[in-house]
Design a protein around this motif. Structure first.
Motif, PDB file in Angstrom:
ATOM      1  N   PRO A  49       0.821  -1.233   0.000  1.00  0.00           N
ATOM      2  CA  PRO A  49       0.000   0.000   0.000  1.00  0.00           C
ATOM      3  C   PRO A  49       0.847   1.271   0.000  1.00  0.00           C
ATOM      4  O   PRO A  49       0.547   2.223  -0.724  1.00  0.00           O
ATOM      5  N   GLU A  50       1.919   1.288   0.806  1.00  0.00           N
ATOM      6  CA  GLU A  50       2.783   2.463   0.859  1.00  0.00           C
ATOM      7  C   GLU A  50       3.530   2.658  -0.466  1.00  0.00           C
ATOM      8  O   GLU A  50       3.704   3.795  -0.933  1.00  0.00           O
ATOM      9  N   ILE A  51       3.978   1.547  -1.056  1.00  0.00           N
ATOM     10  CA  ILE A  51       4.707   1.628  -2.328  1.00  0.00           C
ATOM     11  C   ILE A  51       3.813   2.198  -3.432  1.00  0.00           C
ATOM     12  O   ILE A  51       4.215   3.100  -4.181  1.00  0.00           O
ATOM     13  N   LEU A  52       2.588   1.684  -3.522  1.00  0.00           N
ATOM     14  CA  LEU A  52       1.662   2.154  -4.561  1.00  0.00           C
ATOM     15  C   LEU A  52       1.249   3.603  -4.324  1.00  0.00           C
ATOM     16  O   LEU A  52       1.074   4.374  -5.283  1.00  0.00           O
ATOM     17  N   ALA A  53       1.109   3.987  -3.067  1.00  0.00           N
ATOM     18  CA  ALA A  53       0.766   5.382  -2.755  1.00  0.00           C
ATOM     19  C   ALA A  53       1.908   6.315  -3.151  1.00  0.00           C
ATOM     20  O   ALA A  53       1.687   7.404  -3.706  1.00  0.00           O
ATOM     21  N   ALA A  54       3.145   5.901  -2.858  1.00  0.00           N
ATOM     22  CA  ALA A  54       4.304   6.712  -3.235  1.00  0.00           C
ATOM     23  C   ALA A  54       4.401   6.835  -4.748  1.00  0.00           C
ATOM     24  O   ALA A  54       4.708   7.912  -5.287  1.00  0.00           O
ATOM     25  N   ASN A  55       4.121   5.730  -5.436  1.00  0.00           N
ATOM     26  CA  ASN A  55       4.175   5.762  -6.900  1.00  0.00           C
ATOM     27  C   ASN A  55       3.078   6.653  -7.474  1.00  0.00           C
ATOM     28  O   ASN A  55       3.298   7.372  -8.457  1.00  0.00           O
ATOM     29  N   ALA A  56       1.901   6.605  -6.853  1.00  0.00           N
ATOM     30  CA  ALA A  56       0.806   7.478  -7.311  1.00  0.00           C
ATOM     31  C   ALA A  56       1.210   8.947  -7.171  1.00  0.00           C
ATOM     32  O   ALA A  56       0.906   9.769  -8.052  1.00  0.00           O
ATOM     33  N   ALA A  57       1.911   9.282  -6.082  1.00  0.00           N
ATOM     34  CA  ALA A  57       2.386  10.656  -5.890  1.00  0.00           C
ATOM     35  C   ALA A  57       3.425  11.021  -6.950  1.00  0.00           C
ATOM     36  O   ALA A  57       3.421  12.144  -7.484  1.00  0.00           O
ATOM     37  N   ASP A  58       4.316  10.071  -7.270  1.00  0.00           N
ATOM     38  CA  ASP A  58       5.298  10.310  -8.331  1.00  0.00           C
ATOM     39  C   ASP A  58       4.601  10.545  -9.671  1.00  0.00           C
ATOM     40  O   ASP A  58       4.971  11.446 -10.428  1.00  0.00           O
ATOM     41  N   CYS A  59       3.606   9.731  -9.949  1.00  0.00           N
ATOM     42  CA  CYS A  59       2.883   9.848 -11.223  1.00  0.00           C
ATOM     43  C   CYS A  59       2.129  11.176 -11.309  1.00  0.00           C
ATOM     44  O   CYS A  59       2.078  11.802 -12.378  1.00  0.00           O
ATOM     45  N   GLN A  60       1.549  11.589 -10.194  1.00  0.00           N
ATOM     46  CA  GLN A  60       0.824  12.862 -10.164  1.00  0.00           C
ATOM     47  C   GLN A  60       1.780  14.029 -10.444  1.00  0.00           C
ATOM     48  O   GLN A  60       1.466  14.932 -11.223  1.00  0.00           O
ATOM     49  N   ALA A  61       2.957  13.968  -9.823  1.00  0.00           N
ATOM     50  CA  ALA A  61       3.959  15.008 -10.053  1.00  0.00           C
ATOM     51  C   ALA A  61       4.464  14.969 -11.491  1.00  0.00           C
ATOM     52  O   ALA A  61       4.705  16.010 -12.113  1.00  0.00           O
ATOM     53  N   ASN A  73       4.846   5.892 -18.705  1.00  0.00           N
ATOM     54  CA  ASN A  73       4.415   4.496 -18.706  1.00  0.00           C
ATOM     55  C   ASN A  73       5.398   3.601 -17.953  1.00  0.00           C
ATOM     56  O   ASN A  73       4.997   2.643 -17.285  1.00  0.00           O
ATOM     57  N   ARG A  74       6.689   3.911 -18.059  1.00  0.00           N
ATOM     58  CA  ARG A  74       7.683   3.117 -17.333  1.00  0.00           C
ATOM     59  C   ARG A  74       7.647   3.417 -15.844  1.00  0.00           C
ATOM     60  O   ARG A  74       7.952   2.565 -15.021  1.00  0.00           O
ATOM     61  N   LEU A  75       7.282   4.653 -15.517  1.00  0.00           N
ATOM     62  CA  LEU A  75       7.215   5.068 -14.119  1.00  0.00           C
ATOM     63  C   LEU A  75       6.050   4.416 -13.379  1.00  0.00           C
ATOM     64  O   LEU A  75       6.191   4.020 -12.216  1.00  0.00           O
ATOM     65  N   LYS A  76       4.926   4.271 -14.030  1.00  0.00           N
ATOM     66  CA  LYS A  76       3.694   3.838 -13.365  1.00  0.00           C
ATOM     67  C   LYS A  76       3.814   2.400 -12.866  1.00  0.00           C
ATOM     68  O   LYS A  76       4.180   1.487 -13.586  1.00  0.00           O
ATOM     69  N   LEU A  77       3.491   2.222 -11.586  1.00  0.00           N
ATOM     70  CA  LEU A  77       3.582   0.911 -10.942  1.00  0.00           C
ATOM     71  C   LEU A  77       2.223   0.579 -10.340  1.00  0.00           C
ATOM     72  O   LEU A  77       1.835   1.136  -9.309  1.00  0.00           O
ATOM     73  N   ASN A  78       1.472  -0.310 -11.012  1.00  0.00           N
ATOM     74  CA  ASN A  78       0.178  -0.706 -10.455  1.00  0.00           C
ATOM     75  C   ASN A  78       0.324  -1.998  -9.654  1.00  0.00           C
ATOM     76  O   ASN A  78       1.412  -2.572  -9.555  1.00  0.00           O
ATOM     77  N   GLU A  79      -0.784  -2.465  -9.101  1.00  0.00           N
ATOM     78  CA  GLU A  79      -0.741  -3.645  -8.244  1.00  0.00           C
ATOM     79  C   GLU A  79      -0.248  -4.879  -8.999  1.00  0.00           C
ATOM     80  O   GLU A  79       0.552  -5.669  -8.470  1.00  0.00           O
ATOM     81  N   CYS A 161      11.164   4.979  -5.234  1.00  0.00           N
ATOM     82  CA  CYS A 161      12.447   4.339  -4.926  1.00  0.00           C
ATOM     83  C   CYS A 161      12.757   4.395  -3.432  1.00  0.00           C
ATOM     84  O   CYS A 161      13.233   3.408  -2.852  1.00  0.00           O
ATOM     85  N   GLU A 162      12.495   5.527  -2.814  1.00  0.00           N
ATOM     86  CA  GLU A 162      12.757   5.649  -1.373  1.00  0.00           C
ATOM     87  C   GLU A 162      11.884   4.687  -0.573  1.00  0.00           C
ATOM     88  O   GLU A 162      12.371   4.054   0.389  1.00  0.00           O
ATOM     89  N   THR A 163      10.632   4.535  -0.980  1.00  0.00           N
ATOM     90  CA  THR A 163       9.727   3.625  -0.269  1.00  0.00           C
ATOM     91  C   THR A 163      10.140   2.174  -0.477  1.00  0.00           C
ATOM     92  O   THR A 163      10.088   1.350   0.451  1.00  0.00           O
ATOM     93  N   LEU A 164      10.562   1.854  -1.685  1.00  0.00           N
ATOM     94  CA  LEU A 164      11.018   0.490  -1.982  1.00  0.00           C
ATOM     95  C   LEU A 164      12.269   0.142  -1.175  1.00  0.00           C
ATOM     96  O   LEU A 164      12.348  -0.938  -0.567  1.00  0.00           O
ATOM     97  N   VAL A 165      13.238   1.037  -1.144  1.00  0.00           N
ATOM     98  CA  VAL A 165      14.484   0.756  -0.415  1.00  0.00           C
ATOM     99  C   VAL A 165      14.221   0.681   1.090  1.00  0.00           C
ATOM    100  O   VAL A 165      14.827  -0.143   1.796  1.00  0.00           O
ATOM    101  N   LYS A 166      13.309   1.503   1.583  1.00  0.00           N
ATOM    102  CA  LYS A 166      12.934   1.416   3.008  1.00  0.00           C
ATOM    103  C   LYS A 166      12.389   0.027   3.335  1.00  0.00           C
ATOM    104  O   LYS A 166      12.763  -0.578   4.357  1.00  0.00           O
TER     105      LYS A 166
END
Length: 434
Positions: A49-61, A73-79, A161-166
């Protein structure tokens, strides 16, 4: 693990810490490494959930910044994509250990034994574009091959990336692998500094444009494993099966157009072009593909004009250039002139022509009667890949575990000295493989 903010630590100190952790990792058992990989998979699942939320924020930006569609398209990470990446982690865990394999076992003389044994490289520096799933693949491969890794992702994916490495650090903290084995850099300025750390980093793997790869090669003394553009071709031969040809063309262009193994140029033999091109154009237009062609192709189907620039362009989008050729030799010459040595394919029922194409096309991956989209470490059974190398020297093509190890020669004797084997009464070597 409570991490110290990397911004407050000199990069050389971070690299030194990673190297120290990698030295311990390099001698861990296969069981210990596999346990660490499974811990990473479980930590990623728990943090989904945290990873997808972080990615959604990246995609929005990214949308606000109006980044190019292929990059988005490469950035977007869905479930689904995240689950696939986590399965890839477990697939790497199930692969054989590339470290400690005896490649040569030879008796030089009685009691004097030579072995060539695979071993870890040390520390990898991987600079990649806005692909969060690439971080997951690279980390699992690094740990399985006994290497530390310093990661630098695209700025567009910083939250992901920060959420994934965490999550990865949290997983590793419960295992024998030091979380310091995996480090993440977050600023562009750190790239140049990373390239100067030849005392601590053993291999740089840049994933990006040809210009970026050249920049890296020209600004470091560290060996570079090149991964550049994917200008891939599909050649439809005179002896092609029309149904196969259309199906493969559509898949190779549209299954995932943003990736480096999607085709950018379609070459068609002049004798089959009048029958093939109308069928292919109809199927591609249903997938919203913009077609650009040379004069010969435009005499058969109504499409836009292709210029010389199109032949050397990686669109990474629903755009395809088309050229009609008079022979397989002309197709091969075009590919070797404009291609990026990534992946090129032929559709033909003539085995002799297919063999000629396979032997003469200068690419890391050359396919017959199948889509270029199979050029992938996961699909090759490598579990994952750190990238696709288009250089001539090995490793070449999708780089998995085998490309992330080196070897050393170990010689064991019993008081043997070189003087025994030189001079007038030199003792001969037995050179017997064991």
């Amino acid at each position: 693990m409570t991490a110290t903010p990397l911004a407050s630590i000199p990069l050389s100190a971070i690299a030194q810490k990673t190297r120290q952790a990698a030295q311990k990792l390099a001698v861990l058992s296969t069981k210990a490494k596999n346990e660490a990989i499974e811990a990473i998979a479980q930590a990623l699942e728990a943090a989904a959930p945290e990873i997808l939320a972080a990615n959604a924020a990246d995609c929005q930006a990214a949308e606000a910044d109006k980044i190019p569609k292929p990059l988005y398209n490469r950035l977007k990470l869905n479930e689904t994509k995240l689950k696939g990446a986590i399965q890839g982690v477990r697939d790497v865990g199930n692969l054989g250990d590339p470290v400690g394999n005896v490649q040569i076992h030879r008796e030089l003389d009685q009691g004097l034994i030579l072995k060539r044994v695979t071993c870890s490289l040390g520390v990898l520096g991987v600079i990649f574009e806005a692909r969060p799933d690439a971080l997951i693949q690279i980390t699992s491969l690094a740990i399985k091959s006994g290497n530390g890794v310093i990661l630098k992702g695209g700025k567009e994916a910083i939250r992901s990336c920060e959420t994934l490495v965490k999550a990865i650090h949290k997983g590793l903290s419960t295992t024998a692998v030091d979380p310091a084995t995996v480090q993440l850099l977050t600023t562009r300025e750190e790239i140049k500094e990373l390239l100067q750390l030849d005392n601590y980093v053993d291999l740089i793997i840049p994933r990006g444009s040809n210009a970026f790869v050249r920049f890296v090669q020209e600004n470091t003394r560290i060996p570079v494993l090149g991964h550049a553009d994917g200008i891939c071709h599909l050649y439809i031969d005179a002896a092609a099966d029309l149904e196969k040809a259309v199906t493969i063309t559509v898949d190779a262009k549209t299954q995932y157009p943003a990736v480096c193994n999607a085709i950018e140029t379609l070459l068609v033999h002049s004798t089959i072009a009048p029958r093939f091109l109308p069928l292919a154009a109809e199927a591609l237009k249903k997938r919203n593909v913009e077609l650009r062609g040379d004069e010969a192709s435009r005499e058969i189907i109504p499409i836009s004009v292709a210029t010389d620039e199109d032949w050397s362009t990686e669109y990474s989008d629903l755009i395809l250039s088309i050229k009609v050729v008079d022979s397989v030799e002309e197709a091969i010459n075009h590919i070797n002139t404009y291609g990026s040595r990534h992946t090129d394919a032929i559709v033909t029922e003539d085995q002799e022509v297919a063999d000629s194409f396979g032997n003469q096309v200068d690419a890391a991956n050359v396919f017959h009667n199948c889509s270029t989209r199979f050029a992938d470490g996961f699909r090759y059974g490598f579990g994952a890949e750190v990238g696709i190398s288009t250089q001539q020297m090995p490793p070449r093509g999708p780089v998995g575990l085998e490309g992330l190890v080196t070897y050393k020669y170990k010689v064991t004797g019993n008081g043997h000295i070189a003087a025994t084997y030189v001079g007038e009464n030199a003792k001969p070597f037995t050179h017997r493989d064991i």
